[in-house]
Design a protein around this motif. Structure first.
Motif, PDB file in Angstrom:
ATOM      1  N   TYR A 189       5.313  -9.017   5.752  1.00 42.05           N
ATOM      2  CA  TYR A 189       4.185  -9.041   6.674  1.00 42.05           C
ATOM      3  C   TYR A 189       2.896  -9.216   5.900  1.00 42.05           C
ATOM      4  CZ  TYR A 189       4.639  -4.124   5.435  1.00 42.05           C
ATOM      5  OH  TYR A 189       4.807  -2.957   4.746  1.00 42.05           O
ATOM      6  N   MET A 190       2.979  -9.249   4.574  1.00 45.46           N
ATOM      7  CA  MET A 190       1.844  -9.507   3.710  1.00 45.46           C
ATOM      8  C   MET A 190       2.281 -10.501   2.641  1.00 45.46           C
ATOM      9  SD  MET A 190      -0.055  -5.945   2.966  1.00 45.46           S
ATOM     10  CE  MET A 190       0.865  -4.503   3.440  1.00 45.46           C
ATOM     11  N   ILE A 191       1.329 -11.359   2.231  1.00 55.63           N
ATOM     12  CA  ILE A 191       1.623 -12.305   1.161  1.00 55.63           C
ATOM     13  C   ILE A 191       0.312 -12.688   0.485  1.00 55.63           C
ATOM     14  CG2 ILE A 191       1.485 -14.326   2.689  1.00 55.63           C
ATOM     15  CD1 ILE A 191       3.812 -15.530   0.972  1.00 55.63           C
ATOM     16  N   CYS A 192       0.353 -12.889  -0.833  1.00 60.26           N
ATOM     17  CA  CYS A 192      -0.811 -13.409  -1.547  1.00 60.26           C
ATOM     18  C   CYS A 192      -0.323 -14.204  -2.749  1.00 60.26           C
ATOM     19  CB  CYS A 192      -1.782 -12.313  -1.955  1.00 60.26           C
ATOM     20  SG  CYS A 192      -1.155 -11.084  -3.102  1.00 60.26           S
ATOM     21  N   TYR A 193      -1.179 -15.108  -3.210  1.00 60.22           N
ATOM     22  CA  TYR A 193      -0.867 -15.945  -4.364  1.00 60.22           C
ATOM     23  C   TYR A 193      -1.796 -15.593  -5.514  1.00 60.22           C
ATOM     24  CZ  TYR A 193       0.140 -19.913  -7.314  1.00 60.22           C
ATOM     25  OH  TYR A 193       0.526 -20.688  -8.383  1.00 60.22           O
ATOM     26  N   ASP A 194      -1.225 -15.411  -6.683  1.00 60.70           N
ATOM     27  CA  ASP A 194      -1.950 -15.046  -7.891  1.00 60.70           C
ATOM     28  C   ASP A 194      -2.163 -16.303  -8.731  1.00 60.70           C
ATOM     29  OD1 ASP A 194      -2.781 -14.124 -10.368  1.00 60.70           O
ATOM     30  OD2 ASP A 194      -1.317 -12.494 -10.453  1.00 60.70           O
ATOM     31  N   ARG A 195      -3.387 -16.815  -8.734  1.00 59.81           N
ATOM     32  CA  ARG A 195      -3.708 -18.031  -9.484  1.00 59.81           C
ATOM     33  C   ARG A 195      -3.666 -17.799 -10.991  1.00 59.81           C
ATOM     34  NH1 ARG A 195      -8.619 -21.018  -6.218  1.00 59.81           N
ATOM     35  NH2 ARG A 195      -7.654 -20.850  -4.175  1.00 59.81           N
ATOM     36  N   THR A 196      -3.893 -16.584 -11.428  1.00 58.98           N
ATOM     37  CA  THR A 196      -3.877 -16.272 -12.857  1.00 58.98           C
ATOM     38  C   THR A 196      -2.471 -16.385 -13.432  1.00 58.98           C
ATOM     39  OG1 THR A 196      -5.746 -14.778 -12.575  1.00 58.98           O
ATOM     40  CG2 THR A 196      -4.429 -14.504 -14.581  1.00 58.98           C
ATOM     41  N   HIS A 197      -1.475 -15.875 -12.702  1.00 61.60           N
ATOM     42  CA  HIS A 197      -0.100 -15.834 -13.191  1.00 61.60           C
ATOM     43  C   HIS A 197       0.819 -16.822 -12.476  1.00 61.60           C
ATOM     44  CE1 HIS A 197      -1.886 -11.855 -14.107  1.00 61.60           C
ATOM     45  NE2 HIS A 197      -1.334 -12.106 -15.273  1.00 61.60           N
ATOM     46  N   THR A 225       3.061   2.543  -4.558  1.00 56.45           N
ATOM     47  CA  THR A 225       2.577   3.849  -4.157  1.00 56.45           C
ATOM     48  C   THR A 225       2.383   3.829  -2.645  1.00 56.45           C
ATOM     49  OG1 THR A 225       1.397   4.000  -6.246  1.00 56.45           O
ATOM     50  CG2 THR A 225       0.754   5.541  -4.518  1.00 56.45           C
ATOM     51  N   THR A 226       2.819   4.867  -1.974  1.00 56.75           N
ATOM     52  CA  THR A 226       2.708   4.954  -0.525  1.00 56.75           C
ATOM     53  C   THR A 226       1.252   4.945  -0.098  1.00 56.75           C
ATOM     54  OG1 THR A 226       4.748   6.215  -0.458  1.00 56.75           O
ATOM     55  CG2 THR A 226       3.362   6.285   1.504  1.00 56.75           C
ATOM     56  N   LEU A 227       0.962   4.172   0.934  1.00 60.84           N
ATOM     57  CA  LEU A 227      -0.381   4.097   1.484  1.00 60.84           C
ATOM     58  C   LEU A 227      -0.669   5.305   2.353  1.00 60.84           C
ATOM     59  CD1 LEU A 227      -0.432   0.358   2.519  1.00 60.84           C
ATOM     60  CD2 LEU A 227      -1.930   1.416   0.855  1.00 60.84           C
ATOM     61  N   PRO A 228      -1.936   5.570   2.608  1.00 61.41           N
ATOM     62  CA  PRO A 228      -2.269   6.653   3.525  1.00 61.41           C
ATOM     63  C   PRO A 228      -1.797   6.313   4.932  1.00 61.41           C
ATOM     64  CG  PRO A 228      -4.213   5.374   2.992  1.00 61.41           C
ATOM     65  CD  PRO A 228      -3.110   4.873   2.107  1.00 61.41           C
ATOM     66  N   GLU A 229      -1.823   7.299   5.803  1.00 58.32           N
ATOM     67  CA  GLU A 229      -1.443   7.094   7.201  1.00 58.32           C
ATOM     68  C   GLU A 229      -2.225   5.925   7.780  1.00 58.32           C
ATOM     69  OE1 GLU A 229       1.041   8.388  10.244  1.00 58.32           O
ATOM     70  OE2 GLU A 229       0.802   9.398   8.340  1.00 58.32           O
ATOM     71  N   GLY A 230      -1.575   5.062   8.511  1.00 59.20           N
ATOM     72  CA  GLY A 230      -2.246   3.922   9.119  1.00 59.20           C
ATOM     73  C   GLY A 230      -1.321   2.713   9.131  1.00 59.20           C
ATOM     74  N   THR A 231      -1.824   1.591   9.636  1.00 62.14           N
ATOM     75  CA  THR A 231      -1.052   0.359   9.749  1.00 62.14           C
ATOM     76  C   THR A 231      -1.417  -0.575   8.603  1.00 62.14           C
ATOM     77  OG1 THR A 231      -1.070   0.572  12.148  1.00 62.14           O
ATOM     78  CG2 THR A 231      -0.515  -1.583  11.257  1.00 62.14           C
ATOM     79  N   GLN A 232      -0.414  -0.964   7.825  1.00 60.09           N
ATOM     80  CA  GLN A 232      -0.649  -1.887   6.724  1.00 60.09           C
ATOM     81  C   GLN A 232      -0.888  -3.281   7.297  1.00 60.09           C
ATOM     82  OE1 GLN A 232       2.125  -1.428   3.463  1.00 60.09           O
ATOM     83  NE2 GLN A 232       2.612   0.626   4.173  1.00 60.09           N
ATOM     84  N   GLN A 233      -1.925  -3.959   6.811  1.00 57.92           N
ATOM     85  CA  GLN A 233      -2.378  -5.192   7.423  1.00 57.92           C
ATOM     86  C   GLN A 233      -2.180  -6.443   6.576  1.00 57.92           C
ATOM     87  OE1 GLN A 233      -2.654  -4.002  10.616  1.00 57.92           O
ATOM     88  NE2 GLN A 233      -4.382  -5.361  10.840  1.00 57.92           N
ATOM     89  N   THR A 234      -2.752  -6.458   5.391  1.00 57.24           N
ATOM     90  CA  THR A 234      -2.849  -7.690   4.614  1.00 57.24           C
ATOM     91  C   THR A 234      -3.012  -7.348   3.139  1.00 57.24           C
ATOM     92  OG1 THR A 234      -4.152  -9.740   4.390  1.00 57.24           O
ATOM     93  CG2 THR A 234      -5.352  -7.773   5.030  1.00 57.24           C
ATOM     94  N   MET A 235      -2.804  -8.318   2.264  1.00 55.19           N
ATOM     95  CA  MET A 235      -2.951  -8.088   0.833  1.00 55.19           C
ATOM     96  C   MET A 235      -3.597  -9.292   0.166  1.00 55.19           C
ATOM     97  SD  MET A 235       1.053  -8.539  -0.405  1.00 55.19           S
ATOM     98  CE  MET A 235       0.875  -7.435  -1.768  1.00 55.19           C
ATOM     99  N   GLU A 236      -4.200  -9.029  -0.986  1.00 53.61           N
ATOM    100  CA  GLU A 236      -4.815 -10.087  -1.785  1.00 53.61           C
ATOM    101  C   GLU A 236      -4.797  -9.643  -3.238  1.00 53.61           C
ATOM    102  OE1 GLU A 236      -5.284 -13.037  -2.532  1.00 53.61           O
ATOM    103  OE2 GLU A 236      -6.951 -13.707  -1.288  1.00 53.61           O
ATOM    104  N   THR A 237      -4.936 -10.602  -4.150  1.00 51.69           N
ATOM    105  CA  THR A 237      -4.993 -10.290  -5.571  1.00 51.69           C
ATOM    106  C   THR A 237      -6.122 -11.067  -6.227  1.00 51.69           C
ATOM    107  OG1 THR A 237      -3.751 -10.174  -7.648  1.00 51.69           O
ATOM    108  CG2 THR A 237      -3.310 -12.074  -6.231  1.00 51.69           C
ATOM    109  N   ASP A 238      -6.636 -10.508  -7.301  1.00 54.09           N
ATOM    110  CA  ASP A 238      -7.615 -11.208  -8.131  1.00 54.09           C
ATOM    111  C   ASP A 238      -7.021 -11.522  -9.504  1.00 54.09           C
ATOM    112  OD1 ASP A 238      -7.536  -8.738  -9.377  1.00 54.09           O
ATOM    113  OD2 ASP A 238      -9.643  -8.262  -9.004  1.00 54.09           O
ATOM    114  N   GLY A 239      -5.696 -11.412  -9.612  1.00 57.48           N
ATOM    115  CA  GLY A 239      -5.008 -11.677 -10.872  1.00 57.48           C
ATOM    116  C   GLY A 239      -4.878 -10.458 -11.763  1.00 57.48           C
ATOM    117  N   THR A 240      -5.587  -9.387 -11.429  1.00 51.28           N
ATOM    118  CA  THR A 240      -5.508  -8.137 -12.179  1.00 51.28           C
ATOM    119  C   THR A 240      -4.990  -7.008 -11.301  1.00 51.28           C
ATOM    120  OG1 THR A 240      -7.362  -8.814 -13.571  1.00 51.28           O
ATOM    121  CG2 THR A 240      -6.818  -6.467 -13.570  1.00 51.28           C
TER     122      THR A 240
END
Length: 163
Positions: free
Chosen positions: A52-60, A87-102
């Motif tokens: 339900y989440m996806i991101c692309y890492d341009r660095t790697h 690591t488990t997230l706090p209570e709530g609905t997980q939405q989306t993800m992104e990376t900056d390569g680090t």
């Protein structure tokens, strides 16, 4: 349900985590919005995950998805590389993800948080987002700028700085 998407500049395609019944990632050509194929997200044993989440890492030159509490890592061609527990997230609905390569930034709604993890899934930071409504997407433009779309009574678009 197109829950999250990312762009791969190496092939000019958009990858969409759909979370529909068979859980594919839809690959679309960015230049003309043509659907090219779907990809089943699998681990090393061939078990199908529901991304339900996806991101692309341009660095790697690799993709990350999240399924349950695992970060799945794929190469530039969406071939499985490895998975690590997150690591488990706090209570709530997980939405989306992104990376900056680090780091990987995962957004949570209700309450609105960003959880920052290193590329091995270790928790680095957790901070609240000072916005109302439901954060729907997070994007890094690879020039140091972050953007968040938010669903309120009307759609709102934020520019933000990571702490």
């Amino acid at each position: 349900h197109a829950n999250d998407l990312t762009y791969n500049p190496n092939d000019g395609n958009i990858y969409i985590a759909t979370t529909n019944a068979d859980f594919p990632v839809v690959v679309m050509k960015a230049s003309n919005m043509t659907i090219l194929r779907t990809i089943m997200i699998q681990d090393a044993n061939g078990n199908v995950y529901a991304p339900y989440m996806i991101c692309y890492d341009r660095t790697h030159s690799r993709f990350y998805t999240q399924c349950n509490n695992d970060l799945l890592i794929y190469d530039n061609n969406m071939n499985y590389v490895s998975s690590v527990p997150l690591t488990t997230l706090p209570e709530g609905t997980q939405q989306t993800m992104e990376t900056d390569g680090t780091y990987i930034y995962r957004m949570v709604y209700n309450p609105n948080f960003v959880q920052v993890s290193d590329l091995s899934g270790n928790n680095e930071d957790l901070f609240q987002i000072p916005m109302t409504g439901e954060p729907e997407g997070i994007m890094y433009d690879w020039n140091g700028n972050w953007y968040v779309s938010c669903n309120t009574s009307g759609d709102v678009f934020y520019s933000m700085t990571m702490p």
